[in-house]
Design an enzyme around this catalytic site. Structure first.
Site, short mmCIF file in Angstrom:
data_model
loop_
_atom_site.label_atom_id
_atom_site.label_comp_id
_atom_site.label_asym_id
_atom_site.label_seq_id
_atom_site.Cartn_x
_atom_site.Cartn_y
_atom_site.Cartn_z
N ASP A 1 0.85 -1.18 0.00
CA ASP A 1 0.00 0.00 0.00
C ASP A 1 0.89 1.24 0.00
O ASP A 1 1.92 1.26 0.68
CB ASP A 1 -0.90 -0.02 1.24
CG ASP A 1 -2.02 1.00 1.17
OD1 ASP A 1 -1.72 2.21 1.22
OD2 ASP A 1 -3.18 0.59 1.06
N ILE A 2 0.51 2.27 -0.76
CA ILE A 2 1.36 3.46 -0.84
C ILE A 2 1.28 4.32 0.43
O ILE A 2 2.13 5.17 0.65
CB ILE A 2 1.05 4.33 -2.08
CG1 ILE A 2 -0.37 4.85 -2.06
CG2 ILE A 2 1.35 3.57 -3.36
CD1 ILE A 2 -0.64 5.92 -3.11
N HIS B 1 -10.16 -4.71 -3.76
CA HIS B 1 -8.82 -4.97 -3.21
C HIS B 1 -8.93 -5.32 -1.73
O HIS B 1 -9.68 -4.71 -0.98
CB HIS B 1 -7.88 -3.79 -3.43
CG HIS B 1 -8.36 -2.47 -2.91
ND1 HIS B 1 -9.35 -1.72 -3.53
CD2 HIS B 1 -7.98 -1.74 -1.83
CE1 HIS B 1 -9.54 -0.60 -2.86
NE2 HIS B 1 -8.72 -0.60 -1.81
N LEU B 2 -8.17 -6.34 -1.36
CA LEU B 2 -8.11 -6.80 0.02
C LEU B 2 -6.96 -6.10 0.73
O LEU B 2 -5.82 -6.16 0.27
CB LEU B 2 -7.88 -8.32 0.06
CG LEU B 2 -7.64 -8.94 1.44
CD1 LEU B 2 -8.93 -8.93 2.26
CD2 LEU B 2 -7.11 -10.37 1.30
N HIS B 3 -7.25 -5.45 1.84
CA HIS B 3 -6.21 -4.87 2.68
C HIS B 3 -5.69 -5.97 3.60
O HIS B 3 -6.48 -6.64 4.27
CB HIS B 3 -6.75 -3.72 3.53
CG HIS B 3 -7.03 -2.48 2.75
ND1 HIS B 3 -6.07 -1.50 2.55
CD2 HIS B 3 -8.14 -2.07 2.11
CE1 HIS B 3 -6.59 -0.53 1.83
NE2 HIS B 3 -7.85 -0.85 1.54
#
Length: 182
Positions: free
Chosen positions: A76-77, A145-147
Protein backbone atom coordinates in the site's frame (compact mmCIF):
# COMPACT_ATOMS: atom_id res chain seq x y z
CA UNK A 1 -22.46 1.63 -18.75
CA UNK A 2 -19.08 3.07 -17.71
CA UNK A 3 -18.66 6.48 -16.16
CA UNK A 4 -15.53 8.19 -14.91
CA UNK A 5 -15.30 9.15 -11.29
CA UNK A 6 -12.62 10.40 -8.97
CA UNK A 7 -11.59 7.36 -6.96
CA UNK A 8 -8.63 8.47 -4.90
CA UNK A 9 -4.96 9.27 -5.39
CA UNK A 10 -5.99 11.93 -7.89
CA UNK A 11 -6.80 9.24 -10.45
CA UNK A 12 -9.95 8.57 -12.45
CA UNK A 13 -11.38 5.09 -12.46
CA UNK A 14 -14.18 3.49 -14.38
CA UNK A 15 -17.40 3.09 -12.44
CA UNK A 16 -19.69 0.38 -13.70
CA UNK A 17 -23.18 -0.75 -12.90
CA UNK A 18 -23.24 -3.87 -10.69
CA UNK A 19 -23.72 -6.31 -13.57
CA UNK A 20 -20.99 -4.75 -15.70
CA UNK A 21 -18.23 -6.17 -13.51
CA UNK A 22 -19.12 -9.70 -14.54
CA UNK A 23 -19.92 -9.07 -18.20
CA UNK A 24 -17.82 -10.81 -20.86
CA UNK A 25 -15.49 -9.18 -23.39
CA UNK A 26 -17.24 -6.95 -25.83
CA UNK A 27 -19.88 -6.04 -23.28
CA UNK A 28 -21.44 -2.58 -23.36
CA UNK A 29 -19.24 -1.49 -20.45
CA UNK A 30 -15.94 -1.94 -22.32
CA UNK A 31 -14.48 -0.10 -25.24
CA UNK A 32 -14.18 -2.23 -28.39
CA UNK A 33 -10.40 -1.73 -28.50
CA UNK A 34 -9.88 -3.07 -24.99
CA UNK A 35 -12.32 -5.97 -25.38
CA UNK A 36 -10.71 -7.02 -28.66
CA UNK A 37 -7.14 -7.00 -27.30
CA UNK A 38 -7.32 -10.32 -25.46
CA UNK A 39 -9.65 -12.43 -23.35
CA UNK A 40 -7.53 -11.68 -20.25
CA UNK A 41 -8.37 -7.98 -20.61
CA UNK A 42 -12.11 -8.54 -20.90
CA UNK A 43 -12.70 -6.70 -17.64
CA UNK A 44 -9.87 -4.18 -17.86
CA UNK A 45 -10.19 -0.42 -17.64
CA UNK A 46 -7.22 1.69 -18.70
CA UNK A 47 -8.57 4.46 -16.45
CA UNK A 48 -8.39 2.27 -13.32
CA UNK A 49 -5.04 2.48 -11.55
CA UNK A 50 -5.38 -1.07 -10.16
CA UNK A 51 -6.20 -2.47 -13.62
CA UNK A 52 -3.02 -0.83 -14.93
CA UNK A 53 -0.97 -2.20 -12.03
CA UNK A 54 -2.42 -5.70 -12.53
CA UNK A 55 -1.54 -5.49 -16.24
CA UNK A 56 2.07 -4.51 -15.39
CA UNK A 57 1.51 -1.07 -16.94
CA UNK A 58 2.58 0.94 -13.90
CA UNK A 59 6.37 0.76 -13.65
CA UNK A 60 6.32 2.63 -10.34
CA UNK A 61 4.58 -0.22 -8.52
CA UNK A 62 6.63 -3.22 -7.45
CA UNK A 63 4.53 -6.37 -7.65
CA UNK A 64 5.25 -8.96 -4.98
CA UNK A 65 5.54 -12.63 -5.88
CA UNK A 66 2.06 -14.14 -5.98
CA UNK A 67 1.29 -17.82 -6.56
CA UNK A 68 -2.15 -17.07 -7.99
CA UNK A 69 -2.30 -16.12 -11.67
CA UNK A 70 -5.61 -14.27 -11.21
CA UNK A 71 -4.31 -11.94 -8.49
CA UNK A 72 -1.53 -9.42 -7.92
CA UNK A 73 -0.12 -8.14 -4.65
CA UNK A 74 1.79 -4.97 -3.82
CA UNK A 75 2.53 -2.69 -0.88
CA UNK A 76 0.00 0.00 0.00
CA UNK A 77 1.36 3.46 -0.84
CA UNK A 78 0.13 4.80 2.53
CA UNK A 79 0.85 1.92 4.92
CA UNK A 80 -1.24 1.84 8.08
CA UNK A 81 0.86 -0.95 9.63
CA UNK A 82 4.42 -2.30 9.33
CA UNK A 83 2.99 -4.84 6.86
CA UNK A 84 0.27 -3.33 4.67
CA UNK A 85 -0.33 -5.07 1.36
CA UNK A 86 -3.11 -5.00 -1.20
CA UNK A 87 -4.26 -8.16 -2.94
CA UNK A 88 -6.03 -7.25 -6.17
CA UNK A 89 -7.79 -9.39 -8.77
CA UNK A 90 -6.58 -8.85 -12.33
CA UNK A 91 -10.22 -8.89 -13.40
CA UNK A 92 -12.00 -5.61 -12.65
CA UNK A 93 -14.67 -5.84 -9.94
CA UNK A 94 -15.80 -2.46 -8.66
CA UNK A 95 -15.97 -3.42 -4.98
CA UNK A 96 -17.20 -6.12 -2.59
CA UNK A 97 -20.80 -4.85 -2.81
CA UNK A 98 -21.08 -6.34 -6.31
CA UNK A 99 -19.81 -9.84 -5.50
CA UNK A 100 -22.03 -12.92 -5.65
CA UNK A 101 -21.94 -16.31 -3.98
CA UNK A 102 -19.99 -17.87 -6.86
CA UNK A 103 -17.11 -15.46 -6.14
CA UNK A 104 -16.44 -16.77 -2.63
CA UNK A 105 -13.47 -18.72 -3.99
CA UNK A 106 -11.98 -15.45 -5.27
CA UNK A 107 -12.14 -13.95 -1.77
CA UNK A 108 -10.68 -17.12 -0.23
CA UNK A 109 -7.83 -17.02 -2.76
CA UNK A 110 -7.18 -13.37 -1.94
CA UNK A 111 -6.90 -14.26 1.77
CA UNK A 112 -4.57 -17.18 0.96
CA UNK A 113 -2.30 -14.87 -1.05
CA UNK A 114 -2.39 -12.29 1.77
CA UNK A 115 -1.27 -14.88 4.31
CA UNK A 116 1.46 -16.14 1.98
CA UNK A 117 2.81 -12.60 1.54
CA UNK A 118 2.88 -12.11 5.32
CA UNK A 119 4.68 -15.45 5.80
CA UNK A 120 7.20 -14.53 3.11
CA UNK A 121 7.88 -11.37 5.10
CA UNK A 122 8.40 -13.34 8.34
CA UNK A 123 5.02 -12.57 9.89
CA UNK A 124 3.05 -15.63 11.03
CA UNK A 125 0.87 -14.40 13.91
CA UNK A 126 -2.38 -14.50 11.95
CA UNK A 127 -4.38 -13.71 15.10
CA UNK A 128 -2.76 -10.27 14.95
CA UNK A 129 -3.76 -9.43 11.38
CA UNK A 130 -6.59 -7.54 9.79
CA UNK A 131 -7.76 -8.54 6.32
CA UNK A 132 -10.72 -6.83 4.79
CA UNK A 133 -12.40 -4.54 2.31
CA UNK A 134 -13.70 -1.01 2.39
CA UNK A 135 -17.40 -0.85 1.61
CA UNK A 136 -18.87 1.54 -0.95
CA UNK A 137 -18.95 4.55 -0.82
CA UNK A 138 -15.82 4.40 1.36
CA UNK A 139 -13.61 2.81 -1.32
CA UNK A 140 -10.73 5.05 -2.37
CA UNK A 141 -10.17 2.99 -5.55
CA UNK A 142 -13.13 1.55 -7.46
CA UNK A 143 -11.46 -1.84 -7.97
CA UNK A 144 -11.85 -4.69 -5.50
CA UNK A 145 -8.82 -4.97 -3.21
CA UNK A 146 -8.11 -6.80 0.02
CA UNK A 147 -6.21 -4.87 2.68
CA UNK A 148 -3.73 -7.10 4.51
CA UNK A 149 -2.52 -5.37 7.68
CA UNK A 150 -0.14 -6.71 10.32
CA UNK A 151 0.44 -6.50 13.16
CA UNK A 152 -3.04 -5.19 13.86
CA UNK A 153 -2.11 -4.16 17.38
CA UNK A 154 0.30 -1.58 15.92
CA UNK A 155 -2.36 0.32 13.96
CA UNK A 156 -2.49 4.00 14.90
CA UNK A 157 -5.64 5.49 16.39
CA UNK A 158 -6.74 6.82 12.98
CA UNK A 159 -5.91 3.54 11.24
CA UNK A 160 -7.94 1.62 13.83
CA UNK A 161 -10.87 3.82 12.80
CA UNK A 162 -10.27 3.55 9.05
CA UNK A 163 -9.89 -0.24 9.27
CA UNK A 164 -12.45 -0.79 12.03
CA UNK A 165 -13.65 -4.39 11.90
CA UNK A 166 -17.17 -4.91 10.50
CA UNK A 167 -18.08 -1.24 10.60
CA UNK A 168 -20.20 0.56 8.02
CA UNK A 169 -17.06 1.26 6.00
CA UNK A 170 -14.77 -1.79 6.46
CA UNK A 171 -15.59 -5.50 6.64
CA UNK A 172 -13.33 -8.48 7.17
CA UNK A 173 -12.87 -11.09 4.47
CA UNK A 174 -14.44 -13.69 6.78
CA UNK A 175 -17.51 -11.51 7.28
CA UNK A 176 -17.85 -10.97 3.52
CA UNK A 177 -17.59 -14.72 2.85
CA UNK A 178 -20.23 -15.40 5.52
CA UNK A 179 -22.57 -12.81 3.98
CA UNK A 180 -22.08 -14.20 0.47
CA UNK A 181 -22.92 -17.72 1.68
CA UNK A 182 -26.29 -16.62 3.10
Amino acid sequence: MMEEEECGLGKSCARSEPVAAAQPAGSPGETPAVAAESPELANYSSKCVFCRIAAHQDPGTELLHCENEDLVCFKDIKPAAPHHYLVVPKKHFENCKYLKKDQIELIENMVTVGKAILERNNFTDFENTRMGFHVSPFCSIAHLHLHVLAPADQLSFMSRLVYRVNSYWFITADYLIEKLRT
